[in-house]
Design a protein around this motif. Sequence first.
Motif, PDB file in Angstrom:
ATOM      1  N   ILE A 199      12.695  -1.131  11.352  1.00 44.90           N
ATOM      2  CA  ILE A 199      11.292  -1.192  11.791  1.00 44.90           C
ATOM      3  C   ILE A 199      10.465  -0.099  11.110  1.00 44.90           C
ATOM      4  O   ILE A 199       9.397  -0.352  10.567  1.00 44.90           O
ATOM      5  N   GLY A 200      10.985   1.130  11.124  1.00 50.01           N
ATOM      6  CA  GLY A 200      10.209   2.248  10.597  1.00 50.01           C
ATOM      7  C   GLY A 200      10.155   2.300   9.085  1.00 50.01           C
ATOM      8  O   GLY A 200       9.359   3.033   8.516  1.00 50.01           O
ATOM      9  N   SER A 201      11.002   1.530   8.406  1.00 50.01           N
ATOM     10  CA  SER A 201      11.085   1.671   6.941  1.00 50.01           C
ATOM     11  C   SER A 201       9.977   0.914   6.229  1.00 50.01           C
ATOM     12  O   SER A 201       9.756   1.110   5.052  1.00 50.01           O
ATOM     13  N   SER A 202       9.319  -0.012   6.936  1.00 48.35           N
ATOM     14  CA  SER A 202       8.237  -0.833   6.397  1.00 48.35           C
ATOM     15  C   SER A 202       8.704  -1.793   5.302  1.00 48.35           C
ATOM     16  O   SER A 202       7.902  -2.284   4.540  1.00 48.35           O
ATOM     17  N   MET A 203      10.018  -2.068   5.268  1.00 48.22           N
ATOM     18  CA  MET A 203      10.459  -3.080   4.295  1.00 48.22           C
ATOM     19  C   MET A 203      10.193  -4.484   4.839  1.00 48.22           C
ATOM     20  O   MET A 203      10.098  -5.445   4.097  1.00 48.22           O
ATOM     21  N   GLY A 204      10.082  -4.563   6.181  1.00 49.49           N
ATOM     22  CA  GLY A 204       9.861  -5.884   6.778  1.00 49.49           C
ATOM     23  C   GLY A 204       8.469  -6.047   7.348  1.00 49.49           C
ATOM     24  O   GLY A 204       7.836  -7.092   7.184  1.00 49.49           O
ATOM     25  N   ILE A 205       7.991  -5.037   8.038  1.00 49.97           N
ATOM     26  CA  ILE A 205       6.670  -5.122   8.659  1.00 49.97           C
ATOM     27  C   ILE A 205       5.858  -3.898   8.253  1.00 49.97           C
ATOM     28  O   ILE A 205       6.419  -2.884   7.849  1.00 49.97           O
ATOM     29  N   GLY A 206       4.547  -4.012   8.394  1.00 48.54           N
ATOM     30  CA  GLY A 206       3.677  -2.917   7.976  1.00 48.54           C
ATOM     31  C   GLY A 206       3.640  -1.783   8.989  1.00 48.54           C
ATOM     32  O   GLY A 206       4.196  -1.875  10.091  1.00 48.54           O
ATOM     33  N   ALA A 207       2.959  -0.720   8.592  1.00 53.33           N
ATOM     34  CA  ALA A 207       2.918   0.489   9.414  1.00 53.33           C
ATOM     35  C   ALA A 207       2.229   0.243  10.763  1.00 53.33           C
ATOM     36  O   ALA A 207       2.628   0.815  11.781  1.00 53.33           O
ATOM     37  N   ALA A 208       1.237  -0.646  10.790  1.00 51.16           N
ATOM     38  CA  ALA A 208       0.509  -0.865  12.050  1.00 51.16           C
ATOM     39  C   ALA A 208       1.417  -1.516  13.089  1.00 51.16           C
ATOM     40  O   ALA A 208       1.479  -1.065  14.247  1.00 51.16           O
ATOM     41  N   ALA A 209       2.148  -2.554  12.668  1.00 51.06           N
ATOM     42  CA  ALA A 209       3.055  -3.229  13.613  1.00 51.06           C
ATOM     43  C   ALA A 209       4.185  -2.276  14.019  1.00 51.06           C
ATOM     44  O   ALA A 209       4.559  -2.208  15.208  1.00 51.06           O
ATOM     45  N   ALA A 210       4.710  -1.532  13.052  1.00 57.27           N
ATOM     46  CA  ALA A 210       5.793  -0.584  13.367  1.00 57.27           C
ATOM     47  C   ALA A 210       5.289   0.454  14.370  1.00 57.27           C
ATOM     48  O   ALA A 210       6.002   0.819  15.320  1.00 57.27           O
ATOM     49  N   LEU A 224       5.168  -4.789  24.953  1.00 64.52           N
ATOM     50  CA  LEU A 224       5.529  -4.862  23.527  1.00 64.52           C
ATOM     51  C   LEU A 224       4.728  -5.973  22.843  1.00 64.52           C
ATOM     52  O   LEU A 224       4.118  -5.759  21.788  1.00 64.52           O
ATOM     53  N   ARG A 225       4.752  -7.154  23.465  1.00 67.17           N
ATOM     54  CA  ARG A 225       4.013  -8.282  22.872  1.00 67.17           C
ATOM     55  C   ARG A 225       2.521  -7.917  22.690  1.00 67.17           C
ATOM     56  O   ARG A 225       1.925  -8.146  21.651  1.00 67.17           O
ATOM     57  N   ASP A 226       1.932  -7.319  23.740  1.00 65.93           N
ATOM     58  CA  ASP A 226       0.494  -6.997  23.674  1.00 65.93           C
ATOM     59  C   ASP A 226       0.199  -5.932  22.613  1.00 65.93           C
ATOM     60  O   ASP A 226      -0.801  -6.003  21.911  1.00 65.93           O
ATOM     61  N   ALA A 227       1.091  -4.941  22.537  1.00 70.10           N
ATOM     62  CA  ALA A 227       0.866  -3.875  21.539  1.00 70.10           C
ATOM     63  C   ALA A 227       0.893  -4.463  20.136  1.00 70.10           C
ATOM     64  O   ALA A 227       0.049  -4.146  19.292  1.00 70.10           O
ATOM     65  N   VAL A 228       1.872  -5.346  19.877  1.00 77.18           N
ATOM     66  CA  VAL A 228       1.974  -5.947  18.543  1.00 77.18           C
ATOM     67  C   VAL A 228       0.747  -6.809  18.270  1.00 77.18           C
ATOM     68  O   VAL A 228       0.150  -6.751  17.182  1.00 77.18           O
ATOM     69  N   ALA A 229       0.332  -7.579  19.282  1.00 80.62           N
ATOM     70  CA  ALA A 229      -0.857  -8.433  19.096  1.00 80.62           C
ATOM     71  C   ALA A 229      -2.071  -7.566  18.761  1.00 80.62           C
ATOM     72  O   ALA A 229      -2.876  -7.894  17.881  1.00 80.62           O
ATOM     73  N   GLY A 230      -2.193  -6.439  19.421  1.00 84.19           N
ATOM     74  CA  GLY A 230      -3.340  -5.545  19.197  1.00 84.19           C
ATOM     75  C   GLY A 230      -3.341  -4.925  17.807  1.00 84.19           C
ATOM     76  O   GLY A 230      -4.374  -4.452  17.323  1.00 84.19           O
ATOM     77  N   SER A 231      -2.177  -4.887  17.175  1.00 85.99           N
ATOM     78  CA  SER A 231      -2.089  -4.221  15.854  1.00 85.99           C
ATOM     79  C   SER A 231      -2.407  -5.177  14.708  1.00 85.99           C
ATOM     80  O   SER A 231      -2.449  -4.783  13.555  1.00 85.99           O
ATOM     81  N   ARG A 232      -2.605  -6.462  15.017  1.00 82.42           N
ATOM     82  CA  ARG A 232      -2.744  -7.450  13.933  1.00 82.42           C
ATOM     83  C   ARG A 232      -4.186  -7.741  13.553  1.00 82.42           C
ATOM     84  O   ARG A 232      -5.082  -7.491  14.316  1.00 82.42           O
TER      85      ARG A 232
END
Length: 463
Positions: A420-431, A455-463
């Motif tokens: 998650i933290g490496s940003s190889m899969g998702i960007g810094a905002a989602a991480a 968790l779901r809401d936090a991820v939604a808010g980051s997109r």
Amino acid sequence: METPRRFAKPFLPQWAEFAERVHFIGAARILGACIFSVINRKNATSRRVPASTALVFLLLASALFVPRATAEPTAEVLHWWTSGGEARALKVIADRFAAQGGRWVDNPIAGGGGDAARTVAKTRILGGKPPTIMQWHLGLSLRQLAEEGLLGNVDEVARAGDWDGVLPPLLVANAKIGGHYVAIPVDIHGENWLWTNTKVLAAAGVAAPRSWPEFNEAAAKIRQAGYIPLALGGQGWQQVIVFSSVALGLGGPEFYRRALIELDAQSLAGPEMEAVFAELRLIKTMIDPGASNRDWNEATNLVIAGKAAMQLMGDWAKGEFIAAGLVPERDFGCEASPGAGNGYVIAADSLAVPKLGDPEQRKGQLLLAATAMEPAVQRDFSLAKGSIPARRDVAPDAFDVCARKAMTIVRESRDLLPAIGSSMGIGAAAAGAITDAVSLFFARDMTPEQGARALRDAVAGSR
Ligand code: BGC
């Protein structure tokens, strides 16, 4: 190389670097002559140049006309490798760089996981004063820097050394952006490892757990035997490593991909995720009250010292066991996190190359690229670091059983999952959103349902 300090040193101010590059003796002579002439002329001239102006002028002149004391390839290297094992590993690269005629200026920024170091590096780049080289994960955030035109490249070294051929395709795809090598890949780390103290497990009468129910049973026995079951540092990125190991172990690689890479809302808040948070609730009872804000290597030290039985942490933790003189399988165990099977959560470290104007630093980048990719350097770096080399042509002979397990998984490419933290899969905002939600769950008394929804809401808010 100077020994890296535990805490970040402030960046050497420009004037100090400047002063270092002039001949002090020459400058002092000119300064002396200047003071002398100013004093002598004091009463003899009607249109006197103020003494301070004359001094500044002469000092500048001395700096401009006296040749630079150093002309060797120079690299100011900004990184977050400050623990004992990390420092030993970095020294392998630094020593080799110096042996090849390079001048290494060490700039460590403390803080496991690298949030602080990345912030400092970005600020410096945006302020027009980039370091020569900076530790960076291969992944989306590196790509973003490249796309913003902030990175240079080491293409000539990469071509000469056939990096396309010697690196695994996954690393080529992440280090070579728009056809240019913007970073020097140095290692591959696995994040979902369970480290154990073999004596403590034996004293508690348990084996290293292979599933989460086994983990819970073992933890209860370890606690009864008087030890801390799980060593953890209460920092978000460490809690995320525990969270992602539980997600992989309980949900499997497919669930990990759906929820934590594709960020599918139903998977983020569904029953499988609730089960993950239910396990995290139990895990909260297995850590000691001193966990909050503890660094990851201090948590590893609890296992090394036999105060705690287990730690869930990336294989950089092995660097600490090795640095403390412990032997794998005899003194400490390295297992895949419970239930992981062949799922392997990876992060790859690189030395990224900011775009530069200074030709000496540019020479430093190229020399460092050649040095850090030498097979023997990659081997010795990873032996100290706990990782496996980025190059795939380094013989496994010198490596221990833990690293060989990692090499087999990576070489056979079974279920490689980006951390998650490496940003190889998702960007810094989602991480960041995932990290915030997991930290909140560790900090507050929340039900698993509340945790999954947050968790779901936090991820939604980051997109
Ligand atoms: C890096 C490792 C480092 C660890 C702890 C991770 O993000 O990939 O190289 O050892 O953080 O600082």
